[in-house]
Each structure stands twice: as C-alpha cells, then as structure tokens.
Design a protein around this motif. Sequence first.
Motif, mmCIF file in Angstrom:
data_model
loop_
_atom_site.group_PDB
_atom_site.id
_atom_site.type_symbol
_atom_site.label_atom_id
_atom_site.label_comp_id
_atom_site.label_asym_id
_atom_site.label_seq_id
_atom_site.Cartn_x
_atom_site.Cartn_y
_atom_site.Cartn_z
ATOM 1 N N ILE A 184 -5.128 -12.428 -16.295
ATOM 2 C CA ILE A 184 -4.423 -12.025 -15.089
ATOM 3 C C ILE A 184 -5.290 -11.010 -14.357
ATOM 4 O O ILE A 184 -5.451 -9.870 -14.810
ATOM 5 C CB ILE A 184 -3.042 -11.444 -15.431
ATOM 6 N N ASP A 185 -5.871 -11.453 -13.256
ATOM 7 C CA ASP A 185 -6.782 -10.607 -12.485
ATOM 8 C C ASP A 185 -5.992 -9.986 -11.336
ATOM 9 O O ASP A 185 -5.480 -10.700 -10.462
ATOM 10 C CB ASP A 185 -7.944 -11.441 -11.949
ATOM 11 N N LEU A 186 -5.901 -8.682 -11.332
ATOM 12 C CA LEU A 186 -5.121 -7.948 -10.334
ATOM 13 C C LEU A 186 -6.044 -7.497 -9.211
ATOM 14 O O LEU A 186 -6.890 -6.614 -9.405
ATOM 15 C CB LEU A 186 -4.443 -6.746 -10.999
ATOM 16 N N TRP A 187 -5.894 -8.113 -8.048
ATOM 17 C CA TRP A 187 -6.714 -7.756 -6.897
ATOM 18 C C TRP A 187 -5.846 -6.888 -5.993
ATOM 19 O O TRP A 187 -4.955 -7.385 -5.290
ATOM 20 C CB TRP A 187 -7.199 -9.010 -6.171
ATOM 21 N N LEU A 188 -6.113 -5.595 -6.007
ATOM 22 C CA LEU A 188 -5.250 -4.621 -5.354
ATOM 23 C C LEU A 188 -5.885 -4.128 -4.055
ATOM 24 O O LEU A 188 -7.062 -3.768 -4.024
ATOM 25 C CB LEU A 188 -4.995 -3.442 -6.294
ATOM 26 N N ASP A 189 -5.070 -4.094 -3.027
ATOM 27 C CA ASP A 189 -5.514 -3.617 -1.717
ATOM 28 C C ASP A 189 -5.763 -2.108 -1.797
ATOM 29 O O ASP A 189 -4.857 -1.322 -2.066
ATOM 30 C CB ASP A 189 -4.423 -3.923 -0.688
ATOM 31 N N GLY A 190 -7.016 -1.703 -1.578
ATOM 32 C CA GLY A 190 -7.363 -0.289 -1.616
ATOM 33 C C GLY A 190 -7.791 0.243 -0.275
ATOM 34 O O GLY A 190 -8.461 1.281 -0.190
ATOM 35 N N SER A 191 -7.406 -0.438 0.795
ATOM 36 C CA SER A 191 -7.808 -0.013 2.130
ATOM 37 C C SER A 191 -6.922 1.123 2.631
ATOM 38 O O SER A 191 -5.875 1.426 2.052
ATOM 39 C CB SER A 191 -7.765 -1.202 3.093
ATOM 40 N N GLY A 192 -7.348 1.714 3.753
ATOM 41 C CA GLY A 192 -6.669 2.904 4.255
ATOM 42 C C GLY A 192 -5.202 2.685 4.576
ATOM 43 O O GLY A 192 -4.381 3.592 4.429
ATOM 44 N N SER A 193 -4.836 1.485 5.011
ATOM 45 C CA SER A 193 -3.450 1.270 5.410
ATOM 46 C C SER A 193 -2.485 1.334 4.227
ATOM 47 O O SER A 193 -1.271 1.464 4.417
ATOM 48 C CB SER A 193 -3.310 -0.096 6.101
ATOM 49 N N MET A 194 -3.002 1.255 3.002
ATOM 50 C CA MET A 194 -2.128 1.392 1.839
ATOM 51 C C MET A 194 -1.708 2.842 1.629
ATOM 52 O O MET A 194 -0.869 3.136 0.786
ATOM 53 C CB MET A 194 -2.825 0.854 0.590
ATOM 54 N N GLY A 195 -2.310 3.761 2.426
ATOM 55 C CA GLY A 195 -1.881 5.147 2.385
ATOM 56 C C GLY A 195 -0.707 5.435 3.288
ATOM 57 O O GLY A 195 -0.259 6.580 3.394
ATOM 58 N N VAL A 196 -0.182 4.400 3.940
ATOM 59 C CA VAL A 196 1.012 4.568 4.767
ATOM 60 C C VAL A 196 2.218 4.774 3.860
ATOM 61 O O VAL A 196 2.270 4.268 2.734
ATOM 62 C CB VAL A 196 1.200 3.324 5.665
ATOM 63 N N ALA A 197 3.200 5.502 4.345
ATOM 64 C CA ALA A 197 4.425 5.706 3.568
ATOM 65 C C ALA A 197 5.077 4.369 3.241
ATOM 66 O O ALA A 197 4.965 3.398 3.984
ATOM 67 C CB ALA A 197 5.394 6.590 4.343
ATOM 68 N N ALA A 198 5.775 4.346 2.106
ATOM 69 C CA ALA A 198 6.361 3.095 1.622
ATOM 70 C C ALA A 198 7.588 2.682 2.417
ATOM 71 O O ALA A 198 7.990 1.522 2.363
ATOM 72 C CB ALA A 198 6.713 3.228 0.145
ATOM 73 N N ASP A 199 8.214 3.604 3.121
ATOM 74 C CA ASP A 199 9.390 3.245 3.911
ATOM 75 C C ASP A 199 9.457 4.129 5.157
ATOM 76 O O ASP A 199 8.663 5.060 5.337
ATOM 77 C CB ASP A 199 10.672 3.350 3.079
ATOM 78 N N GLU A 200 10.424 3.842 6.007
ATOM 79 C CA GLU A 200 10.533 4.550 7.285
ATOM 80 C C GLU A 200 10.836 6.036 7.113
ATOM 81 O O GLU A 200 10.336 6.884 7.867
ATOM 82 C CB GLU A 200 11.608 3.895 8.158
ATOM 83 N N ALA A 201 11.661 6.366 6.115
ATOM 84 C CA ALA A 201 11.994 7.780 5.886
ATOM 85 C C ALA A 201 10.753 8.569 5.502
ATOM 86 O O ALA A 201 10.532 9.699 5.974
ATOM 87 C CB ALA A 201 13.065 7.893 4.798
ATOM 88 N N GLY A 202 9.896 7.978 4.661
ATOM 89 C CA GLY A 202 8.651 8.638 4.287
ATOM 90 C C GLY A 202 7.706 8.766 5.461
ATOM 91 O O GLY A 202 7.024 9.785 5.616
ATOM 92 N N ARG A 203 7.684 7.733 6.311
ATOM 93 C CA ARG A 203 6.851 7.790 7.517
ATOM 94 C C ARG A 203 7.236 8.974 8.397
ATOM 95 O O ARG A 203 6.374 9.753 8.835
ATOM 96 C CB ARG A 203 7.031 6.489 8.299
ATOM 97 N N ASP A 204 8.522 9.137 8.628
ATOM 98 C CA ASP A 204 8.982 10.219 9.503
ATOM 99 C C ASP A 204 8.713 11.586 8.886
ATOM 100 O O ASP A 204 8.384 12.552 9.582
ATOM 101 C CB ASP A 204 10.469 10.046 9.798
#
Length: 413
Positions: A151-171
């Motif tokens: 099982i090869d896990l290819w995980l997105d490590g780009s900058g956009s993954m640093g965005v908050a996981a939901d709208e409350a976290g974004r605000d």
Amino acid sequence: MRAFEQNWRKLVKLSALLRSERGTLALTFALSATALLLMGVGSMQLAMISSGKSKYQSAADTAALAAIAPTTDNNKMKEVAEKTFMANLNASERAAVVSFSVTTETGRVRSALISYTANQATMAPGLVGGSYTPISGTARARKADYRYVDIDLWLDGSGSMGVAADEAGRDKLRLLSKDDPDHKNCAFACHIPTHLKESNLYSTSEQRAHANGVKLRHDIMKESVQILIDELHDAYPRGLRARYGVARMAADWERQLAFTSDMDTARDFVGTFQLKPGWSSSRLTPALQTGGGTLSSGAGDGSQAKPEKFIIIVTDGMQFDWTAISPGPIGSTACQTLKEKGYRVGVVQLKYVRLDGDGAFEYWVKPYYDQITPALQACASAGYYFHADNPDEVRTAFRQLAKTLEESLRLTE
C-alpha cells in the motif's frame, strides 16, 4: 358370650386393616421401583446420547481438518472427509449413520463444511421413547493463504494542504494573523514562515494554528491515514500481510518511506509527515508521472513474491505553479497510466475549503473549483474514490477505504 363376640369382631377388623396396609405398601413400592428404573434408564440413555454426540462430532471435526490438509487434493476433499469420518467410528456407529455431506471451497481459501445425521439405538425402546434417537451436527474448517499487499501512500505535501480543515478554522486563522506584516489575514498556505513571532512562540503560521487549536488539512490527512493503517492492521489475524510506503507530492514526487511491514514504523512516520517547506507549488500531475515512472508492473497475485499493489492518493486535487504549469485539477492521463500498470488507485479527496476574498484563491483556484471532484473521480479505480467535507467525514472515508480494501482481498474469518 357377648364379650367373646365383641373381641372376635375387633380381631377381624384388625386383620382386614393389616391386609389393606400391606397392599398399599406393596403398590407404593412397585410404583417407586418403576419410577427409579425409568429414571435410571433415562439417565443412562442421556449419557449414551451425550457420548454419541461427542463421538460423532469429534469424527466430523477430524474429517473437516483432513479435507483441507495441504496433502489433500482439491478433487479428493469430499472423499478424504468421508473416509476419515467413518474411520473414527466403530462398526455400530457407522451403521447408524443416516446422512453425510461435504461442501467444499477451493482456491486461496480452502474450506470444508460437514453435515451428518445418525440414529442412535435406545437402551429400552419400550420404556424411553422409540427405538432410536436422532443425532445431527456440523463441522467446519477453513484455511486461507496469507494475502500480501503493498500500500503506497502518496500524500499531497503542497502549500494548499496548510489550509484550515474547515470554515471555522479558516476564519480563526484569519483573525489570528490580522497583525502579521507579511501574511495579514492568512488563510492560504498557512505553513509558511512568518516574521510575527508573538513573543517568539511561533516561527511559522502553522505553529500559530496548532497553538490555537486549529486543525489544518494536512493534520486531518495524517490522522486519517493512521486510521487506515490501524484498520488494516486489524485484518492481520485474518490473513492480511501489508507493507506500507510513503511518498510526498508537491513540486515533484519524493519517496519518503521505503516499504516496510512494520505497522508501527509506518504509522509513526505518517504522524511526522511534513509539507514541502517554503512556497511549495502543487505540481500534482507531473508528480504522478514521476512516481509512475519509478514503478514496475503492479499486477501481483497476492503471494509474498508478487504482492497486490495499491496506490492511495490523498489530496485536495488542485494544482498550480504560478506560470510553470497551467492551473486546474489533477490530470487523468497519469492516473490511467498507473491503472494500466496493474495498480489499483484509491483517491481520498479532502475538501478544498473556499477562501473567497483571498487573492491566491480567487486567481488560481476559483475558476477551476467545480472541476476538482470529477477529475479525482476519474483518477480512482472503480469503487475507490472517497470524498470528505469535514474532519469527521475524512475519518469515515478512510474507514470505508479500509473496508473496501479488505473486501477486495476476500479476507476470511
């Protein structure tokens, strides 16, 4: 004379009374003896039935195990089962067998299901029921070869993954960074270095988010991948033997963890997975192409020498690199190439929280926002696409993915 007659009558009455009591005693004794006899015979009969059941069940268990033994050919399983069953019974027990059947399964899973019925003779047919007592039962044996998978896990490590996981976290992130001179009201790529250190507590806006209880998209990704590993590890006693590898997709594809069968090592590594430092672009399609170029054929048969191979892509599905590549969703050609090599491709899409008002989101992402999901659906193998809009749904998606993997591997009880 009168006195004599009176005494005589008394003697006659006494004699009659004695005769009556003797009869009652005799009858009582006879009834008690019969009851005791029936109880004794009944107890012995029950003991015989119990012993008979034990004997027949033991013979059936032994027969089922003999049927799936490595030395038994598939076409001989029923024959071996019946011979073994009869060989473990004496002549009278064999004669009492009314029915015997065997249902078998062959392939990676071998099983034998035995059903039998026997009529065991009773000790005293006239006293306890009929002339025989039916005994029936079943026995089952199953054996599955180990199922080996990579099982090869290819995980997105780009900058956009640093965005908050939901709208409350974004605000909340926007509020926390309102005084940051470099990244005021940051909501996009919030893992970048910041000059506002707030009493030297934070050297990056990611640290600021963590210190204030804000979950970022890649935090949820790491937790959920660990859930996947845990869920699949639960299948270990049922025959699954999994190895895990980890690669990071950002500006390019990078192998970060070589395949290991040590579940704890893989789990711990995922927990420390980091985004690409700095202003990392999302070159997902080129990353997939690079990763695919490192792979040989994935069409394994599940044996230790040729494990079945899965690639699990976890991403928000959006790529851009300013002017280096065209912005838009992940490309389908690279995914198709992976599938043509024999890999099953699983895709878990993490919701791209809208960042309306943020310049980068408005320019690079918003025009293509509605194209992301269809592209990721097309990338995944049939039945292996999962979408999650919030952290709880992400965890649920990974549990569903684990279940899908297990079912596809036909694990046994």
